[in-house]
Design an enzyme around this catalytic site. Structure first.
Site, mmCIF file in Angstrom:
data_model
loop_
_atom_site.group_PDB
_atom_site.id
_atom_site.type_symbol
_atom_site.label_atom_id
_atom_site.label_comp_id
_atom_site.label_asym_id
_atom_site.label_seq_id
_atom_site.Cartn_x
_atom_site.Cartn_y
_atom_site.Cartn_z
ATOM 1 C CG HIS A 18 140.250 -16.761 8.129
ATOM 2 N ND1 HIS A 18 139.508 -17.500 7.239
ATOM 3 C CD2 HIS A 18 139.892 -15.467 7.933
ATOM 4 C CE1 HIS A 18 138.725 -16.698 6.528
ATOM 5 N NE2 HIS A 18 138.951 -15.456 6.927
ATOM 6 C CE LYS A 42 132.101 -11.441 2.809
ATOM 7 N NZ LYS A 42 133.258 -11.835 3.648
ATOM 8 N NE ARG A 91 142.379 -10.596 2.576
ATOM 9 C CZ ARG A 91 141.202 -11.017 2.150
ATOM 10 N NH1 ARG A 91 141.058 -12.243 1.741
ATOM 11 N NH2 ARG A 91 140.167 -10.200 2.104
ATOM 12 C CB SER A 129 136.265 -17.548 2.681
ATOM 13 O OG SER A 129 136.892 -17.501 3.937
HETATM 14 O O1 PNS Z 1 134.884 -12.118 7.259
HETATM 15 P P1 PNS Z 1 134.042 -10.897 7.009
HETATM 16 O O2 PNS Z 1 132.762 -11.261 6.277
HETATM 17 O O3 PNS Z 1 134.791 -9.798 6.298
HETATM 18 O O4 PNS Z 1 133.642 -10.326 8.451
HETATM 19 C C1 PNS Z 1 132.758 -9.232 8.597
HETATM 20 C C2 PNS Z 1 132.076 -9.303 9.964
HETATM 21 C C3 PNS Z 1 131.285 -10.621 10.068
HETATM 22 C C4 PNS Z 1 133.134 -9.236 11.043
HETATM 23 C C5 PNS Z 1 131.104 -8.077 10.078
HETATM 24 O O5 PNS Z 1 130.140 -8.138 9.056
HETATM 25 C C6 PNS Z 1 130.423 -8.009 11.448
HETATM 26 O O6 PNS Z 1 131.015 -7.540 12.399
HETATM 27 N N1 PNS Z 1 129.166 -8.513 11.529
HETATM 28 C C7 PNS Z 1 128.398 -8.507 12.782
HETATM 29 C C8 PNS Z 1 127.282 -7.466 12.760
HETATM 30 C C9 PNS Z 1 127.880 -6.095 13.022
HETATM 31 O O7 PNS Z 1 128.354 -5.789 14.105
HETATM 32 N N2 PNS Z 1 127.826 -5.247 11.970
HETATM 33 C C10 PNS Z 1 128.417 -3.934 12.007
HETATM 34 C C11 PNS Z 1 129.898 -4.037 11.693
HETATM 35 S S1 PNS Z 1 130.591 -2.502 11.426
#
Ligand code: PNS
Length: 163
Positions: A18, A42, A91, A129
């Site tokens: 990150h 998650k 990745r 993570s």
């Molecule tokens: O590190 P991650 O868990 O892969 O990140 C995913 C994240 C947190 C960026 C995604 O779940 C997100 O954008 N969450 C905010 C809520 C949202 O906008 N959801 C729709 C995303 S398409």
């Protein structure tokens, strides 16, 4: 194009992978918002405050990085902050489908919003993570995976969680 971008994620906890993406984005753009968000798939091991503290610590000295958190839609937050690009690390092929789906969804919700993918450095290709948490919870060495300044706090918290 606005020179502010956003690097969103769960950051549970932030890894060297990150940090590499954040540093590269900070070299390419004027302002980088690093956003700790809710991923409904998650349940985080570290609190939002802990994840933000870790991010603040590891990005100390990078003048154009701002750490935020919120629990709404990323696309809406970007509209509010007038951000028109998301920067994410990619990745491996295994990331692609999920990242592609999120990029398209975000663009549907906010047509101004582009997603820019930076390829992970070879050293970070395998890093996640969840791997960090798993290795630490089984007593393994995570010093190659997380920034040194937050290493001990991550290990301490995971050990405490495991009793
Ligand atoms: O590190 P991650 O868990 O892969 O990140 C995913 C994240 C947190 C960026 C995604 O779940 C997100 O954008 N969450 C905010 C809520 C949202 O906008 N959801 C729709 C995303 S398409």
């Amino acid at each position: 194009m606005n020179k502010t971008v956003i690097c969103p994620g769960s950051f549970d906890p932030v890894t060297l992978g990150h940090l590499d993406v954040i540093k590269r984005a900070a070299r390419m753009f004027e302002h980088v918002i690093v956003a700790v968000l809710v991923n409904s798939a998650k349940s985080p091991s570290f609190s939002t405050e802990e994840r933000m503290d870790f991010l603040k610590e590891v990005t100390q000295g990078i003048e154009n990085v701002e750490i935020v958190s919120f629990d709404g839609l990323l696309a809406e937050y970007c509209r509010r902050r007038k951000v028109d690009a998301i920067v994410k690390g990619l990745r491996a092929v295994s990331d692609f489908e999920y990242e592609f789906q999120m990029a398209i969804t975000n663009k549907k919700l906010n047509p101004q919003l582009e997603t820019i993918f930076l390829t992970a450095e070879a050293d970070s290709m395998y890093l996640s993570s969840s791997m960090v948490r798993e290795v630490a919870s089984m007593g393994g060495d995570i010093s190659n995976f997380v920034p040194p300044c937050i290493h001990d706090r991550i290990v301490e918290k995971i050990n405490k969680k495991n009793g």
